[in-house]
Design a protein around this motif. Structure first.
Motif, PDB file in Angstrom:
ATOM      1  N   ALA A 160     -14.736 -11.313  28.207  1.00 20.39           N
ATOM      2  CA  ALA A 160     -14.209 -10.472  29.283  1.00 20.39           C
ATOM      3  C   ALA A 160     -13.493  -9.280  28.655  1.00 20.39           C
ATOM      4  N   ARG A 161     -13.527  -8.153  29.351  1.00 17.82           N
ATOM      5  CA  ARG A 161     -12.899  -6.932  28.847  1.00 17.82           C
ATOM      6  C   ARG A 161     -11.803  -6.461  29.809  1.00 17.82           C
ATOM      7  N   ILE A 162     -10.689  -6.002  29.243  1.00 13.82           N
ATOM      8  CA  ILE A 162      -9.610  -5.429  30.043  1.00 13.82           C
ATOM      9  C   ILE A 162      -9.302  -4.048  29.480  1.00 13.82           C
ATOM     10  N   GLU A 163      -9.520  -3.030  30.279  1.00 17.31           N
ATOM     11  CA  GLU A 163      -9.268  -1.661  29.843  1.00 17.31           C
ATOM     12  C   GLU A 163      -7.854  -1.226  30.226  1.00 17.31           C
ATOM     13  N   GLU A 164      -7.199  -0.529  29.310  1.00 17.66           N
ATOM     14  CA  GLU A 164      -5.865   0.040  29.548  1.00 17.66           C
ATOM     15  C   GLU A 164      -4.878  -1.042  29.984  1.00 17.66           C
ATOM     16  N   LEU A 165      -4.714  -2.050  29.142  1.00 20.21           N
ATOM     17  CA  LEU A 165      -3.857  -3.196  29.466  1.00 20.21           C
ATOM     18  C   LEU A 165      -2.430  -2.778  29.769  1.00 20.21           C
ATOM     19  N   THR A 166      -1.904  -1.806  29.024  1.00 21.94           N
ATOM     20  CA  THR A 166      -0.502  -1.420  29.221  1.00 21.94           C
ATOM     21  C   THR A 166      -0.271  -0.606  30.492  1.00 21.94           C
ATOM     22  N   ARG A 167      -1.317  -0.240  31.203  1.00 21.54           N
ATOM     23  CA  ARG A 167      -1.154   0.433  32.495  1.00 21.54           C
ATOM     24  C   ARG A 167      -1.034  -0.569  33.647  1.00 21.54           C
ATOM     25  N   ILE A 168      -1.364  -1.826  33.376  1.00 20.14           N
ATOM     26  CA  ILE A 168      -1.281  -2.857  34.406  1.00 20.14           C
ATOM     27  C   ILE A 168       0.174  -3.287  34.586  1.00 20.14           C
ATOM     28  N   PRO A 169       0.648  -3.470  35.816  1.00 16.63           N
ATOM     29  CA  PRO A 169       2.039  -3.900  36.031  1.00 16.63           C
ATOM     30  C   PRO A 169       2.376  -5.159  35.235  1.00 16.63           C
ATOM     31  N   ALA A 170       3.629  -5.243  34.782  1.00 18.71           N
ATOM     32  CA  ALA A 170       4.047  -6.333  33.887  1.00 18.71           C
ATOM     33  C   ALA A 170       3.823  -7.717  34.481  1.00 18.71           C
ATOM     34  N   ASP A 171       4.076  -7.880  35.791  1.00 19.89           N
ATOM     35  CA  ASP A 171       3.908  -9.207  36.386  1.00 19.89           C
ATOM     36  C   ASP A 171       2.437  -9.611  36.444  1.00 19.89           C
TER      37      ASP A 171
END
Length: 368
Positions: A160-171
């Motif tokens: 699975a791929r997650i793009e721009e992880l640090t843009r996702i809300p912390a929770d």
């Protein structure tokens, strides 16, 4: 492949990696006699060869997808064969998404199990959602559950791929912790869970310019092995990367092919590298740096747009005038500060550079 599928593929603007490079992937898998982790389409050695390029014993040429240090690719590939997830970190334009896609294509044959991170990414995108019509009609059930790309990857043993992880809300980020540590995704509404089968792993990307946006918790960061993708080390390396990608994009847009290292490619890359580093290529003159990143990806965009201009409104030959507007647009992001930086660079560096008179005139005209 059926005629209908072939026709469909020829109409798609951008094929997934596993489709665009299907012949190379098939050739590698057929000649790969090394040990493969369970559910991998090929061995880690073959995955690295697919990324870095090479020639197979039967003469099949594997084109490089990533040009950079071999060890970086080897570490990334071996991480996916362990129980730790992979985090590709770097400044914008260092091919994080490109590498992520090709790794998933080579390992799983499927690069589409993707979560795009944004400030509005909900928890359902990481865990699961519900078909509310079925939920209201019959209550919670497996049929009413809508699995996320991660849930599907867990069930099928894929990447699975997650793009721009640090843009996702912390929770929402933290909902990954159980998935990565316990390899399970609880579904409390059903008193059930989805357990990851062998072959499952996660590749996330993050832009290190985004530090402080939604910084990863220490608990989540520990679940990742971080690999930093650097900017191209030399002018020739970056010119090679840009040349390959411009021609790949050009083919999908029916644009003419540029010779490798064509003059305008080398000029655009030189300008970007000098403004990025704050010093000219010969090391003699310091220059101010603009607010933008001036990444390799932006250089590719400037040149592809210039090639389209030359094709549709010129004689098909890429010239300085075709790339000047694009390069000014890439540099001048802050109209007040960046315009001054660009003007000083044009008059202080380009004006006196041998063989660059046409480029200087085009840049000066678009700076007014």
């Amino acid at each position: 492949m059926t005629t209908e599928t072939t026709t469909r593929s020829s109409e798609v603007l951008r094929l997934h990696a596993e489709d665009a490079f299907a012949a190379e992937l098939a050739a590698l898998a057929a000649q790969d006699d090394r040990p493969r982790p369970e559910r991998w389409r090929m061995s880690p050695w073959a995955v690295a060869t697919y990324l870095l390029g090479g020639e197979l014993p039967d003469g099949t040429v594997i084109t490089p997808k990533y040009i950079g240090p071999r060890r970086i690719v080897e570490v990334a590939v071996t991480t996916l064969a362990t129980d730790r997830a992979l985090l590709l970190l770097g400044v914008p334009g260092t091919a994080k998404t490109w590498v992520s896609e090709h790794l998933a294509a080579a390992v799983s044959g499927d690069s589409t199990l993707l979560v795009q991170g944004t400030a509005g990414t909900p928890e359902e995108a990481v865990r699961y959602g519900w078909n509310y019509a079925q939920l209201l009609a019959a209550g919670p059930s497996r049929d009413a559950l809508v699995p996320s790309p991660l849930m599907r990857a867990m069930a099928d043993g894929k990447i699975a791929r997650i793009e721009e992880l640090t843009r996702i809300p912390a929770d929402v980020q933290d909902s990954l912790i159980t998935i990565l540590s316990e390899k399970t995704l609880p579904v409390p509404e059903l008193g059930d869970e989805t357990q990851a089968v062998r072959g499952f792993n996660v590749i996330a990307t993050a832009n290190d310019r985004d530090r402080g946006v939604n910084e990863l918790s220490s608990a989540l960061r520990r679940r990742f092995n971080t690999v930093v993708l650097p900017l191209p080390a030399s002018l020739d390396e970056e010119v090679d990367i840009v040349s390959r990608r411009v021609n790949q994009l050009g083919r999908s847009l029916d644009l003419p092919e540029l010779p490798a290292g064509a003059d305008e490619i080398r000029r655009v890359v030189t300008v970007f590298r000098e403004l990025r580093s704050g010093i000219t290529d010969d090391g003699r003159t310091k220059v101010k740096t603009p607010s933008g990143t001036l990444s390799t990806a932006e250089a590719i965009s400037v040149l592809t747009n210039g090639l389209a201009l030359a094709t549709h409104f010129g004689d098909g030959m890429l010239r300085a005038a075709d790339v000047a507007a694009g390069i000014v647009g890439a540099v001048v992001r802050d109209p007040a500060a960046d315009r001054t930086v660009w003007h000083e660079y044009v008059e202080g560096v380009l004006r006196e550079r041998d063989g660059w008179k046409d480029f200087y005139r085009a840049a000066r005209e678009h700076t007014r």
